[in-house]
Write an enzyme that holds these catalytic residues in place. Structure first.
Site, short mmCIF file in Angstrom:
data_model
loop_
_atom_site.label_atom_id
_atom_site.label_comp_id
_atom_site.label_asym_id
_atom_site.label_seq_id
_atom_site.Cartn_x
_atom_site.Cartn_y
_atom_site.Cartn_z
CB THR A 46 34.31 0.21 5.15
OG1 THR A 46 33.44 1.34 5.16
CG2 THR A 46 34.90 0.02 3.76
CB THR A 48 33.55 3.48 10.52
OG1 THR A 48 34.68 3.09 11.30
CG2 THR A 48 32.91 4.70 11.15
CB CYS A 49 30.63 2.79 6.05
SG CYS A 49 32.04 3.85 5.63
CB SER A 50 28.74 -1.72 7.61
OG SER A 50 28.85 -1.73 6.21
#
Length: 160
Positions: A46, A48-50
């Site tokens: 996703t 923000t996560c990546s």
């Protein structure tokens, strides 16, 4: 109720991808006798996560380990194959332990589950980070709004 500083993590079994395929890994194997930085994300791959959360831990990998940390681990409510692919894609393989919490059992047991069904994502984890020493939570940071303000690597470095 969210787990607090001073509490022991509950027993849990995660899945990890190895050269021999998926294998179970217990919380005892991960945390017993070790200092671990654990961070949780709503979903592998996703934005923000990546793009924001994981990269900070990769960039600060050596600095975090230099402060006495044995393992840096990321957990997400994704299956082990997705977590394995995310590890390879991001260059995190061998640096960060990618833990699959496929059914969200760990997230629920520590009170960090997040129902994102309204957004079409189902049960996920809240975005968080913690320092765990021999299975006991020494610091915990949970995001209260979108983004990576409280749970990023910079905050963990301040706390170590």
């Amino acid at each position: 109720m969210t787990i607090s500083v001073g509490e022991k993590l509950p027993e849990a079994t995660f899945k990890v991808m190895t050269d021999d395929g998926a294998k179970p890994m217990t919380s005892a194997e991960i945390f017993a006798g070790k200092k671990v930085v654990l961070f949780g994300v709503p979903g592998a791959f996703t934005p923000t996560c990546s793009n924001n959360h994981l990269p900070g831990y990769l960039e600060n990998h050596d600095a975090i380990l230099a402060r006495g940390v044995d393992t840096i681990a990321v957990v997400s409510v994704n299956d082990v194959h997705v977590m394995g692919a995310w590890a390879r894609f991001t260059g995190g393989e061998g640096k960060i332990l990618f833990l699959a919490d496929g059914s969200g059992d760990f997230a629920k047991s520590v009170g960090l589950d997040n129902d994102l069904s309204a957004n079409g994502m189902g049960l996920r984890s809240k975005r968080f980070s913690m320092i765990v020493d021999d299975g006991t939570v020494k610091a915990i940071n949970v995001e209260t709004k979108p983004g990576v303000d409280e749970s990023g690597a910079a905050k963990i470095l301040e706390q170590l």
